[in-house]
Design a protein around this motif. Structure first.
Motif, PDB file in Angstrom:
ATOM      1  N   GLY A  15      20.000 -27.724  -5.887  1.00 46.47           N
ATOM      2  CA  GLY A  15      20.020 -27.728  -4.421  1.00 46.47           C
ATOM      3  C   GLY A  15      19.679 -29.094  -3.853  1.00 46.47           C
ATOM      4  N   THR A  16      19.890 -29.222  -2.568  1.00 43.53           N
ATOM      5  CA  THR A  16      19.699 -30.493  -1.868  1.00 43.53           C
ATOM      6  C   THR A  16      18.313 -31.095  -2.100  1.00 43.53           C
ATOM      7  OG1 THR A  16      21.303 -29.970  -0.176  1.00 43.53           O
ATOM      8  CG2 THR A  16      19.564 -31.463   0.482  1.00 43.53           C
ATOM      9  N   MET A  19      18.449 -33.638  -4.677  1.00 39.38           N
ATOM     10  CA  MET A  19      19.711 -34.379  -4.807  1.00 39.38           C
ATOM     11  C   MET A  19      19.567 -35.854  -4.452  1.00 39.38           C
ATOM     12  SD  MET A  19      22.758 -31.880  -3.547  1.00 39.38           S
ATOM     13  CE  MET A  19      22.973 -30.232  -4.212  1.00 39.38           C
ATOM     14  N   ASP A  61      24.236 -27.445  -7.643  1.00 39.29           N
ATOM     15  CA  ASP A  61      24.480 -27.216  -6.217  1.00 39.29           C
ATOM     16  C   ASP A  61      24.668 -25.705  -6.127  1.00 39.29           C
ATOM     17  OD1 ASP A  61      26.035 -26.702  -3.763  1.00 39.29           O
ATOM     18  OD2 ASP A  61      26.154 -28.871  -3.631  1.00 39.29           O
ATOM     19  N   SER A  62      24.021 -25.035  -5.201  1.00 42.74           N
ATOM     20  CA  SER A  62      24.042 -23.561  -5.240  1.00 42.74           C
ATOM     21  C   SER A  62      25.431 -22.987  -4.955  1.00 42.74           C
ATOM     22  CB  SER A  62      22.998 -22.972  -4.302  1.00 42.74           C
ATOM     23  OG  SER A  62      23.392 -23.082  -2.957  1.00 42.74           O
ATOM     24  N   SER A  63      26.347 -23.816  -4.456  1.00 43.54           N
ATOM     25  CA  SER A  63      27.729 -23.332  -4.291  1.00 43.54           C
ATOM     26  C   SER A  63      28.373 -23.083  -5.652  1.00 43.54           C
ATOM     27  CB  SER A  63      28.564 -24.350  -3.518  1.00 43.54           C
ATOM     28  OG  SER A  63      28.008 -24.539  -2.257  1.00 43.54           O
ATOM     29  N   GLY A  92      19.311 -24.312  -3.837  1.00 43.67           N
ATOM     30  CA  GLY A  92      20.154 -24.809  -2.744  1.00 43.67           C
ATOM     31  C   GLY A  92      20.235 -23.787  -1.629  1.00 43.67           C
ATOM     32  N   THR A  93      20.461 -24.268  -0.421  1.00 43.78           N
ATOM     33  CA  THR A  93      20.465 -23.332   0.715  1.00 43.78           C
ATOM     34  C   THR A  93      21.784 -22.568   0.854  1.00 43.78           C
ATOM     35  OG1 THR A  93      21.185 -25.079   2.212  1.00 43.78           O
ATOM     36  CG2 THR A  93      18.828 -24.683   2.078  1.00 43.78           C
ATOM     37  N   ASP A  94      22.869 -23.134   0.325  1.00 47.00           N
ATOM     38  CA  ASP A  94      24.188 -22.512   0.576  1.00 47.00           C
ATOM     39  C   ASP A  94      24.248 -21.060   0.103  1.00 47.00           C
ATOM     40  OD1 ASP A  94      25.122 -24.778   1.795  1.00 47.00           O
ATOM     41  OD2 ASP A  94      26.183 -25.533   0.034  1.00 47.00           O
ATOM     42  N   SER A 119      15.693 -27.147   0.758  1.00 44.33           N
ATOM     43  CA  SER A 119      15.649 -28.015   1.938  1.00 44.33           C
ATOM     44  C   SER A 119      17.042 -28.367   2.415  1.00 44.33           C
ATOM     45  CB  SER A 119      14.867 -29.292   1.629  1.00 44.33           C
ATOM     46  OG  SER A 119      15.635 -30.148   0.813  1.00 44.33           O
ATOM     47  N   GLN A 120      17.094 -28.897   3.602  1.00 45.02           N
ATOM     48  CA  GLN A 120      18.365 -29.347   4.176  1.00 45.02           C
ATOM     49  C   GLN A 120      18.566 -30.848   3.956  1.00 45.02           C
ATOM     50  OE1 GLN A 120      20.378 -26.941   4.705  1.00 45.02           O
ATOM     51  NE2 GLN A 120      20.554 -26.616   6.914  1.00 45.02           N
TER      52      GLN A 120
HETATM   53  N1  LIG Z   1      20.918 -27.666   1.584  1.00 47.23           N
HETATM   54  C1  LIG Z   1      21.443 -27.373   0.388  1.00 47.23           C
HETATM   55  O1  LIG Z   1      20.704 -27.107  -0.520  1.00 47.23           O
HETATM   56  C2  LIG Z   1      22.955 -27.351   0.258  1.00 47.23           C
HETATM   57  C3  LIG Z   1      23.483 -27.544  -1.141  1.00 47.23           C
HETATM   58  N2  LIG Z   1      24.913 -27.696  -1.114  1.00 47.23           N
HETATM   59  C4  LIG Z   1      23.149 -26.378  -2.060  1.00 47.23           C
HETATM   60  O2  LIG Z   1      23.284 -25.254  -1.659  1.00 47.23           O
HETATM   61  O3  LIG Z   1      22.832 -26.595  -3.194  1.00 47.23           O
END
Ligand SMILES: NC(=O)C[C@H](N)C(=O)O
Length: 344
Positions: A15-16, A19, A61-63, A92-94, A119-120
């Motif tokens: 996740g972000t 990153m 990346d959670s996507s 990740g938030t996604d 986090s964002q």
């Molecule tokens: N804010 C995030 O974490 C977004 C990122 N693309 C994720 O989901 O891994």
């Protein structure tokens, strides 16, 4: 006499938060979060718990996550369950709300807190919200333990299977449209005891913690729109799908299109679970409200009540992953298993 410090296990899945910039945009970097956390003095203050951080390999990346990753997270918690007082999953938030929802069904009879956060803005950037979210999640896991899967973001702790990502690029990225936050972490930490207690009945005190495995399931999701052809639904149902989530209008309404209803009825006859959730952000399905909703009910469609899409999809994964008959799946889908829905 001073009581021993709580021990919290941090699972960093990606996740972000961890990153860094690359020529192709942000990517998760192995080792980075661990180095940052181990060097942060705030995390070593006396009011903070002891923690161990463990990184997934690879960090994602959670996507890029799938049910297999939900399973890996659940297995990791199970392996470390006895050695820690609580768990923080950095994610990740996604797809965070999907993972939190899936874990709520998979981690059965939890008697320790599991908080998912992220986090964002990456920790590597100025004005990151990562440290704030992580610090609060750790503090809450140790000092305000709520023994269920929750999601912490931007000063609020939500029931995991009630949360949904509601803002793509704001700090207040999550919402819990149909259930109040369990904790509001403002200047005072306000705990909503009533909302938490409503969950107690989902824990069986005679059975110990266990995980219920999940596997990939072919599930169709279709959002209705004016003029949708029955052929769209027919094509989705022609795929190898075991369930279809219809995102209907308002309180669960759909066009009274004979061909469309026939497709749904025949799917039900073939043992495909068809459920109705509203495409509205807030509120619940009531198929008795309008003739346009009643038509779906008569075609055998089940109500998803006020579930988020994330809870609905992962609940179906959870049920289809077990050795259950079609009737059992339908019955369990209609029950409130882990506080994921309100049945009036
Ligand atoms: N804010 C995030 O974490 C977004 C990122 N693309 C994720 O989901 O891994």
């Amino acid at each position: 006499m001073t009581s021993a410090k709580k021990r919290i296990y941090i699972a960093y899945t990606g996740g972000t938060i961890g990153m860094k910039k690359s020529p192709n945009g942000y990517i998760p970097v192995e080792g980075y979060v661990t180095d940052v956390l181990n060097s942060m003095t705030e995390l070593n203050r006396p009011e903070m718990p002891e923690f161990t951080i463990s990184e997934f390999c690879p960090v994602l990346d959670s996507s890029n996550m799938s049910p297999n990753d939900w399973q890996n997270i659940a297995n990791d918690i199970k392996q470390n369950y006895q050695d820690y007082d609580g768990f923080v999953v950095l994610h990740g938030t996604d797809t965070m709300a999907y993972t939190a929802s899936a874990l709520s069904f998979m981690l059965d009879n939890l008697d320790k807190p599991v908080i998912v956060t992220g986090s964002q803005i990456p920790l590597s950037q100025i004005r990151s919200d990562g440290l704030h979210n992580l610090l609060n999640a750790l503090y809450i896991a140790a000092n305000y333990p709520i023994n269920e899967v929750t999601l912490f973001f931007n000063n609020r702790l939500y029931r995991g299977n009630r949360a949904t990502k509601a803002d793509a690029d704001g700090f207040n990225a999550f919402d819990s449209p149909n259930f109040p936050p369990l904790i509001d972490a403002g200047i005072q930490i306000e705990v909503n005891a009533e909302a938490i207690n409503a969950h107690q009945s989902f824990t069986n005190i005679n059975t110990s913690f266990n995980i219920i495995n999940i596997t990939d399931q072919p599930i169709g999701v279709v959002s209705l729109y004016p003029g949708i052809s029955h052929l769209v639904i027919k094509n989705i149902l022609a795929q190898p799908v075991n369930a279809l989530i219809i995102q209907s209008y308002g309180v669960g309404n759909a066009p009274e299109n004979k061909s469309l209803l026939t497709e749904i009825e025949s799917a039900n006859d073939r043992g495909i679970l068809v459920v109705n959730r509203t495409q509205c952000h807030r509120g619940s399905v009531d198929m008795e409200g309008y003739a346009t909703g009643k038509a779906l009910q008569s075609a055998g469609v089940l109500s998803a009540h006020d579930m988020t899409l994330e809870a609905c999809l992962t609940k179906i994964h959870h049920l289809l992953s077990q050795d259950l008959s079609f009737e059992q799946v339908r019955q369990l889908f209609s029950q409130n298993l882990k506080g994921e829905m309100t049945i009036d």
